[in-house]
Write a protein that holds these residues in place. Structure first.
Motif, PDB file in Angstrom:
ATOM      1  N   SER A 132       0.867  -1.181   0.000  1.00 17.27           N
ATOM      2  CA  SER A 132       0.000   0.000   0.000  1.00 17.27           C
ATOM      3  C   SER A 132       0.895   1.218   0.000  1.00 17.27           C
ATOM      4  O   SER A 132       2.085   1.147   0.338  1.00 17.27           O
ATOM      5  CB  SER A 132      -0.942   0.026   1.215  1.00 17.27           C
ATOM      6  OG  SER A 132      -0.215   0.304   2.406  1.00 17.27           O
ATOM      7  N   THR A 134       0.821   5.223   1.431  1.00 17.18           N
ATOM      8  CA  THR A 134       0.219   6.352   2.122  1.00 17.18           C
ATOM      9  C   THR A 134       1.037   7.584   1.763  1.00 17.18           C
ATOM     10  O   THR A 134       2.237   7.652   2.043  1.00 17.18           O
ATOM     11  CB  THR A 134       0.197   6.135   3.646  1.00 17.18           C
ATOM     12  OG1 THR A 134      -0.660   5.027   3.943  1.00 17.18           O
ATOM     13  CG2 THR A 134      -0.318   7.374   4.362  1.00 17.18           C
ATOM     14  N   PRO A 264      -3.548  -0.237  -2.756  1.00 19.03           N
ATOM     15  CA  PRO A 264      -4.434   0.834  -2.282  1.00 19.03           C
ATOM     16  C   PRO A 264      -3.626   2.050  -1.852  1.00 19.03           C
ATOM     17  O   PRO A 264      -2.505   1.920  -1.340  1.00 19.03           O
ATOM     18  CB  PRO A 264      -5.170   0.193  -1.107  1.00 19.03           C
ATOM     19  CG  PRO A 264      -4.298  -0.933  -0.669  1.00 19.03           C
ATOM     20  CD  PRO A 264      -3.609  -1.431  -1.896  1.00 19.03           C
ATOM     21  N   LEU A 266      -3.677   5.802   0.235  1.00 21.26           N
ATOM     22  CA  LEU A 266      -4.249   6.787   1.152  1.00 21.26           C
ATOM     23  C   LEU A 266      -3.529   8.104   0.908  1.00 21.26           C
ATOM     24  O   LEU A 266      -2.307   8.167   0.987  1.00 21.26           O
ATOM     25  CB  LEU A 266      -4.060   6.339   2.602  1.00 21.26           C
ATOM     26  CG  LEU A 266      -4.359   7.388   3.689  1.00 21.26           C
ATOM     27  CD1 LEU A 266      -5.819   7.787   3.683  1.00 21.26           C
ATOM     28  CD2 LEU A 266      -3.932   6.867   5.065  1.00 21.26           C
ATOM     29  N   GLN A 326      -8.239   6.558  -1.089  1.00 23.49           N
ATOM     30  CA  GLN A 326      -8.972   7.284  -0.056  1.00 23.49           C
ATOM     31  C   GLN A 326      -8.226   8.573   0.230  1.00 23.49           C
ATOM     32  O   GLN A 326      -7.015   8.574   0.435  1.00 23.49           O
ATOM     33  CB  GLN A 326      -9.088   6.464   1.228  1.00 23.49           C
ATOM     34  CG  GLN A 326      -9.815   7.210   2.352  1.00 23.49           C
ATOM     35  CD  GLN A 326     -10.031   6.350   3.571  1.00 23.49           C
ATOM     36  OE1 GLN A 326     -10.473   5.212   3.469  1.00 23.49           O
ATOM     37  NE2 GLN A 326      -9.707   6.900   4.747  1.00 23.49           N
ATOM     38  N   VAL A 352      -5.907   1.539   5.584  1.00 22.59           N
ATOM     39  CA  VAL A 352      -5.365   1.262   4.250  1.00 22.59           C
ATOM     40  C   VAL A 352      -4.468   0.035   4.253  1.00 22.59           C
ATOM     41  O   VAL A 352      -4.356  -0.660   3.241  1.00 22.59           O
ATOM     42  CB  VAL A 352      -4.628   2.495   3.679  1.00 22.59           C
ATOM     43  CG1 VAL A 352      -3.237   2.662   4.286  1.00 22.59           C
ATOM     44  CG2 VAL A 352      -4.519   2.399   2.157  1.00 22.59           C
ATOM     45  N   ALA A 359      -9.922  -2.663   2.368  1.00 25.07           N
ATOM     46  CA  ALA A 359     -10.183  -1.890   1.157  1.00 25.07           C
ATOM     47  C   ALA A 359     -11.289  -2.573   0.364  1.00 25.07           C
ATOM     48  O   ALA A 359     -11.391  -3.797   0.331  1.00 25.07           O
ATOM     49  CB  ALA A 359      -8.922  -1.774   0.316  1.00 25.07           C
TER      50      ALA A 359
END
Length: 375
Positions: A132, A134, A264, A266, A326, A352, A359
């Motif tokens: 992921s 961020t 994913p 963030l 997101q 996340v 997710a």
């Protein structure tokens, strides 16, 4: 001049990791298990003029069954200050990060990047698998300065971008390890005016300033070189050093929209960020439009970079192509939401990485959560 101390907070340890590229300083939590699987491993990457020290409060707050590490980039903190080849964009940094994870036998991880570190983890994801991403107050996918909203460059030499844009008095105060607040250009004053909002207070400010003062100003590090330019304001991006890594001729991570599989994402940012903004006070074109820098040639030739809008546009395409994004927009927060709004950032990060909740698949349209300072 007074230098603040640089203590590690309770439960945080530092060690040097020898990699195939350089010696890297890594912060770890005392009780973390090196055998923790990748899906429970979080790696934190700091931004420009800072170091891993800035992550300590977040490291303390994350659950104890995660493995959490914070890495010093080259020329910052306790990592070697080898020269940075800016013509590779931020790849020197992202390749160093990959070498560090290899040395630690971490095949993949959840990556958290702040500011320039957001660009580093985006570049990492272009070159290597990530579980992921961020992105906290990240540099635009098109670099820092010198582009229109669609990412097209304003000039062939990236006029007004790169090492020539650094304030020389600020650079000298880094060299002098000035920890005072007696001048607007001191690192402490810059921290208060640009890194955080005006309402932020902390007992750990000395540590954050000490982190800034670890920035190497050796040749090839911060800020980098510049070249003369016929275009306003008279200089363009050079070929070495930290600030030039984000010049648009070298830096472009918008290709993340095409990576597979798509981790994913963030996106965390504050709405009073002075550094990464559609009206950044570190963008010379915006300062020119305010008559702070004389001779501005006008909005057609030198518009302010719409940094946040560029990020939103690229992440919208990421979503259209199957990724999950997101957005956490924090009202009243500045450039360092993890310091100012730690509870909200912590919860969103845990979501996340799949620690709490999951997710959604297939991915919905980009989800935006706006939290006000009073919430």
């Amino acid at each position: 001049m007074t230098e603040p101390t640089t203590p590690l907070l309770d439960g945080i340890d530092a060690r040097l990791v020898e990699t195939s590229r350089l010696s890297v300083n890594v912060l770890e939590r005392s009780g973390d298990d090196p055998a923790t699987p990748a899906e429970r491993t979080v790696v934190l990457v700091h931004g420009n003029v800072s170091s891993a020290l800035f992550w300590q409060e977040l490291m303390q707050d994350l659950p104890s069954d995660l493995r959490v590490l914070a890495v010093d980039l080259r020329g910052f903190g306790g990592t070697e200050s080898l020269p940075v080849d800016a013509t590779r964009g931020v790849r020197d940094f992202s390749d160093d990060l990959h070498a560090t994870l290899e040395a630690l036998q971490i095949p993949s991880a959840h990556l958290v990047g702040w500011s320039m570190g957001g660009g580093v983890v985006m570049q990492y994801a272009l070159d290597h698998p990530a579980l992921s991403l961020t992105l906290q107050a990240p540099v635009s996918p098109y670099g820092f300065g010198g582009t229109r909203r669609d990412g097209s460059r304003l000039t062939d030499d990236d006029a007004g971008c790169g090492g020539g844009g650094a304030n020389p008095d600020f650079v000298q105060r880094l060299i002098d390890h000035d920890a005072s607040d007696t001048a607007e250009t001191s690192p402490r004053s810059v921290f208060r005016s640009a890194y955080v909002s005006s309402t932020y207070t902390t007992e750990n400010e000395d540590i954050w300033v000490a982190s800034m003062l670890t920035t190497s100003t050796a040749p090839g590090n911060y800020p980098g070189d510049s070249v003369s330019s016929p275009n306003w304001p008279g200089f363009g991006a050079g070929r070495n050093g930290v600030l030039n890594t984000m010049a648009p001729q070298y830096f472009n991570t918008s290709g993340i929209v095409d990576i597979e599989p798509k981790p994913p994402i963030l996106w965390v940012h504050g709405d009073v960020d002075a550094i990464v903004s559609d009206a950044s006070f570190f963008d010379l074109n915006h300062l020119g439009s305010l008559d702070i820098i004389p001779g501005w040639p006008g909005d057609e030739a030198a518009p302010a970079q719409q940094m946040v809008s560029q990020t939103r546009d690229v992440l919208a395409v990421y979503t259209e192509r199957g990724g999950h994004v997101q957005e956490l927009l924090l009202e009243g927060a500045g450039h360092a939401p993890h310091l100012e709004r730690p509870a909200e950032v912590r919860r969103a990060l845990l979501e996340v990485i799949g620690y709490i909740g999951q997710a959604q698949h297939p991915a919905p349209p980009t989800e935006t959560i706006i939290l006000r300072s009073a919430d």
